[in-house]
Design an enzyme around this catalytic site. Structure first.
Site, PDB file in Angstrom:
ATOM      1  N   HIS A  78      65.930  18.866  37.988  1.00 32.69           N
ATOM      2  CA  HIS A  78      66.040  20.033  37.106  1.00 32.69           C
ATOM      3  C   HIS A  78      67.145  21.008  37.474  1.00 32.69           C
ATOM      4  CE1 HIS A  78      62.560  19.705  34.371  1.00 32.69           C
ATOM      5  NE2 HIS A  78      62.000  19.021  35.357  1.00 32.69           N
TER       6      HIS A  78
ATOM      7  N   LYS B 119      65.136  35.251  29.574  1.00 30.74           N
ATOM      8  CA  LYS B 119      65.042  34.129  30.519  1.00 30.74           C
ATOM      9  C   LYS B 119      64.861  34.765  31.892  1.00 30.74           C
ATOM     10  CE  LYS B 119      69.095  32.846  28.907  1.00 30.74           C
ATOM     11  NZ  LYS B 119      68.838  31.465  28.588  1.00 30.74           N
ATOM     12  N   ARG B 120      64.584  33.959  32.935  1.00 27.01           N
ATOM     13  CA  ARG B 120      64.476  34.536  34.264  1.00 27.01           C
ATOM     14  C   ARG B 120      65.773  35.275  34.621  1.00 27.01           C
ATOM     15  NH1 ARG B 120      59.782  33.271  37.483  1.00 27.01           N
ATOM     16  NH2 ARG B 120      60.893  34.388  39.104  1.00 27.01           N
TER      17      ARG B 120
ATOM     18  N   LYS C  43      72.581  32.962  35.365  1.00 26.35           N
ATOM     19  CA  LYS C  43      72.348  33.123  33.925  1.00 26.35           C
ATOM     20  C   LYS C  43      73.183  34.274  33.351  1.00 26.35           C
ATOM     21  CE  LYS C  43      67.667  31.143  34.186  1.00 26.35           C
ATOM     22  NZ  LYS C  43      67.694  30.002  33.255  1.00 26.35           N
TER      23      LYS C  43
ATOM     24  N   THR D 142      65.932  25.533  27.460  1.00 24.49           N
ATOM     25  CA  THR D 142      65.098  25.182  26.306  1.00 24.49           C
ATOM     26  C   THR D 142      64.903  26.404  25.412  1.00 24.49           C
ATOM     27  OG1 THR D 142      63.193  25.466  27.778  1.00 24.49           O
ATOM     28  CG2 THR D 142      63.837  23.214  27.267  1.00 24.49           C
TER      29      THR D 142
ATOM     30  N   LYS E 258      64.784  26.937  21.120  1.00 28.44           N
ATOM     31  CA  LYS E 258      63.779  27.714  20.379  1.00 28.44           C
ATOM     32  C   LYS E 258      64.474  28.692  19.426  1.00 28.44           C
ATOM     33  CE  LYS E 258      60.779  27.098  24.302  1.00 28.44           C
ATOM     34  NZ  LYS E 258      60.436  27.592  25.633  1.00 28.44           N
TER      35      LYS E 258
END
Length: 837
Positions: free
Chosen positions: A374, A564-565, A570, A672, A676
């Site tokens: 992952h 998101k986290r 990110k 993911t 969405k």
């Protein structure tokens, strides 16, 4: 048109037949009667929720039993999905969707004078995961049931899931998530399947074989949760283990004085399933975590082998005592390296307990296990210190050494290449010897997959290049997906209906059918319908925001969302720089006609991750300045969404116009959330990273806002060196924004509050925020320009929705089934409980 709308709406949410509704009301009242304690005549909202949940659960139980009988009779191959995280969210509405009960329940509760949405809001999220990896496991369970696979999810029943996040004076504060405090109507304890798990002790090599003795025993108590497929009457099982101390725990050697302490010490054993480690993409090498990893694996493998031996043709026939057929009947999928101990544990059972030869045991193990990687971030890869292993799992350490000894025979392929041997070893030498769990997974599995095409290529080219060269056919790609049940039908029924009106509702189980929406891309009525649903979702979410944040929202502004986290890779900081730049531009030219934006950022920071917590403080501090500036007015608002979780995602995603997927190319394995947003009619601004690459391919790159460096550009920059200061000196707007952050413009009472962030961005930013700044700002200008043309914007939205077919977890799971597990998915229905057998 109204009649079509009514018919279609009913079909997507299930038919509300009169007898259906009457039955539900009767059952609801029966459950309510049993829920209420004798001395309490007044029911609370929670009593009503439990009555409704139990009423819906009644519809699951018969199907659940029948499904398990069906598997027992057919004796199919079974897949076991091992994961330390299952981020399930709420269960009630999802169950109603999958059983086609939603309209009937809505009508029944309405007739009883109750509001179903209010009751749904009482349910606690089952937050047994951190982010993508745990939520993926939840989507996979839904798809495996919907595709008729005999599948089981196995994990830990954490008493406390991912912490609740409170924002206090702009800072994240963690609160324990006591999600079980009122009980959980969806689970069933199964004490008859309790299993012992051993720790510590020592190893004896005897003429009769190897024995692991003097161990400490902890019991694993299973709790089963039903997992319904989509309208096919199949209900699979998620089995989560809870740790229990055995009755004689620490009491064997107690004396009169030590009895109380001995009983209190039972907590030590039961701490194993107490709390979820709250790290996403970060490895924490604590003994308790290793205990959790072994606990779930040891309990699960006993269960797998028990079920294998006792299956239909088992018990009486010799063949099922022979474990050589295990890979024909069992597939074990390791969700990341956390359940990697399944490999040495299966070897231990086969060699020590079942007396199978090493070679045969190894063949069985490799053919049974498969591994999903992952992440490629080095700090996320698990490396366990040898001495920890030696103490906690001495027999497994011996087995891993033996696996490594035999694996090191690859030297025959590369004589004299000691460097390669060192790189490929399961044991990392150095100051402190460590076991590389990813290497163990690769060597002990017959299939290794990444989770998006670009990620699977990176794995083969870099992190696991040596392994790929030795055994290329072992490596595969399985691009992630999301379940369209939760992430469209359930959270965005308006859009699901509008689509069903045009193309029927079979797309819910075969998402590829969305392609046919391209016929309507120029259809004014369809464009209008899609835009109208989005506007309704925005109005609804704006009400939620105003209630919770006391900020007046302009519902006609663009809803620009990054949830998101919180993690440096990110790049929430890149988003912050855009906010500041946009703010400065409005201040410079207040009379220009700017495209108004409401920018929302949400996500949790791991409690020990200082930089991530500072990023949250920066976002909230920028919001304090921007939201209270009269010159800016409602043209720019910044909101930090508190306590982002599955249930909040279900509200914000349908309301978003713009989805921010802006990680440095080569760092986000898949993503993911990006899928969405796409399915719910938001446009993506993003880098060519993770699944964004395939999204651009499916929808047409011209229908996304792609910017920034690609993977080769990042690699080239790594070679020549990244010089952040040169960007700072060259780009005036970037310099202004950074000077404001470092000069205390956003923290007037503590001017150097953000010095750590500034220092990181200027001098050791692994994720190269400044390198993509200019292109990102330009790209955001294109976004603003297009948003002024609602019709063209919505056409791009339709292209995106039409391109979503690939990103169903049904497609992902069908590929796992055929290409890794050797199983065939099926859309067949089995008989309902009340059908004659």
């Amino acid at each position: 048109m109204a009649t079509i709308e009514k018919r279609k709406q009913i079909s997507v949410r299930g038919l509300a037949g009169v007898e259906n509704v009457a039955d539900l009301k009767t059952n609801f009242n029966r459950h309510l009667h049993f829920t209420l304690v004798k001395d309490r005549n007044v029911a609370t909202k929670r009593d009503y929720y439990f009555a409704l949940a139990n009423t819906v659960r009644d519809h699951l139980v018969g199907r659940w039993i029948r499904t398990q009988q069906h598997y027992y009779e057919k004796d199919p191959k079974r897949v076991y999905y091992l994961s330390l995280e299952f981020y399930m969210g709420r269960t009630l509405q999802n169950t109603m969707v999958n059983l086609a009960l939603e309209n009937a329940c809505d009508e029944a509760t309405y007739q009883l004078g109750l509001d179903m949405e209010e009751l749904q809001d009482i349910e606690e999220d089952a937050g047994l995961g951190n982010g993508g990896l745990g939520r993926l496991a939840a989507c996979f369970l839904d798809s495996m049931a919907s595709l008729g696979l005999a599948a089981y999810g196995y994990g830990i029943r954490y008493e406390f899931g991912i912490f609740n996040q409170k924002i206090v004076s702009g800072w994240q504060v963690e609160e324990a998530d006591d999600w079980l405090r009122y009980g959980n109507p969806w689970e069933k304890a199964r004490p008859e399947y309790m299993r012992p798990v051993h720790f510590y002790g020592r190893v004896e090599h005897t003429p009769e074989g190897v024995k692991w003795v003097d161990t400490q025993v902890v019991l694993a108590l299973p709790y089963d949760t039903p997992v319904p497929g989509y309208r096919n009457n199949i209900v699979n099982t998620m089995r989560l283990w809870s740790a229990k101390a055995p009755c004689d725990f620490n009491l064997k050697d107690f004396n009169v004085g030590g009895y109380i302490q001995a009983v209190l010490d039972r907590n030590l054993a039961e701490n194993i399933s107490r709390v979820l480690y709250p790290n996403d993409n970060f490895f924490e090498g604590k003994e308790l975590r290793l205990k959790q990893e072994y606990f779930v694996v040891a309990a699960t493998l006993q269960d797998i082998i028990r079920r294998f031996k006792a299956s239909k043709f088992g018990s009486t026939e010799f063949v099922r005592m022979d474990l050589s057929t295990l890979p024909d009947k069992v597939a074990i999928q390791l969700n990341d390296t956390h359940p990697a101990l399944a490999i040495p544990e299966l070897m231990r059972i086969l060699v020590d307990t079942e007396k199978v030869s090493w070679e045969k045991a190894w063949d069985i193990t490799v053919r049974t296990c498969a591994y999903t990687n992952h992440t490629v971030l080095p700090e996320a890869l698990e490396r366990w210190p040898i001495d920890l292993f030696q103490n906690l799992l001495p027999r497994h350490l011996e087995i891993i050494y033996e696996i490594n000894r035999r694996h090191m025979e690859v030297q025959r392929l590369y004589p004299g290449d000691h460097d390669r041997l060192r790189r490929m070893s399961l044991i990392e030498e150095g100051g402190q010897k460590k076991i590389n769990m990813a290497h163990l997974c690769i060597v002990g599995s017959h299939a290794v997959n990444g989770v998006a095409r670009i990620h699977s290529e990176i794995i083969k080219d870099t992190v696991f290049k040596d392994f790929y060269e030795v055994d290329p056919q072992k490596f595969q790609n399985k691009t992630n997906g999301i379940t369209p049940r939760r992430w469209l039908v359930m959270c965005n029924p308006g859009l699901a209906d509008v689509i069903a009106e045009r193309i029927g509702e079979d797309y819910i189980r075969e998402l590829d059918q969305l392609k046919t929406l391209l016929k309507f891309v120029d259809d004014d009525a369809f464009i209008r319908d899609v835009a109208k649903v989005k506007q309704e979702n925005k109005m609804k979410f704006a009400v939620h925001l105003e209630e919770h944040y006391k900020v007046k929202i302009n519902p006609n502004s663009m809803f620009d969302v990054q949830v998101k986290r919180i993690h440096e890779y990110k790049r929430q900081l890149l988003n912050c720089l855009h906010i500041i730049t946009f703010y400065n531009r409005i201040k410079r030219e207040p009379n220009k006609s700017w495209t108004p934006r409401t920018i929302m950022i949400g996500g949790k920071a791991a409690p020990g991750y200082h930089t991530a917590k500072m990023i949250i403080k920066l976002i909230t501090s920028i919001g304090d300045i921007v939201n209270n500036d009269p010159v800016v007015g409602d043209r720019l608002k910044v909101i930090f969404l508190e306590n982002y979780r599955v249930t909040l995602a279900e509200k914000v995603i349908p309301a978003a116009d713009l989805s921010e997927q802006i990680s440095t190319a080569g760092t986000e394995a898949s993503g993911t959330g990006n899928m969405k947003f796409m399915l719910n009619g938001a446009l993506t601004i993003g880098t060519m990273d993770g699944a964004n690459v395939e999204m651009a391919e499916e929808a047409g790159e011209e229908n996304l806002f792609i910017f920034g460096m690609r993977v080769p550009d990042v690699e080239a920059m790594d070679k020549k060196g990244y010089d952040a200061v040169s960007y700072y000196n060259r780009i005036p707007e970037l310099k202004q924004a950074m000077d404001q952050i470092s000069g205390g413009f956003f923290s007037p009472s503590q001017p150097d509050l953000f010095k750590d962030i500034v220092n990181m961005l200027m001098h050791h930013d692994r994720f190269k925020v400044f390198a993509d700044y200019e292109d990102y700002i330009k790209c955001q200008e294109k976004v603003s320009a297009l948003y002024k043309n609602p019709k063209e914007w919505t056409k791009k939205v339709i292209h995106n929705i039409a391109g979503c077919g690939k990103f169903s977890s049904d497609r992902t799971i069908a590929q796992y089934a055929r290409e890794i597990w050797g199983m065939e998915p099926s859309l067949e229905k089995i008989g309902a409980p009340d059908d004659p057998r």
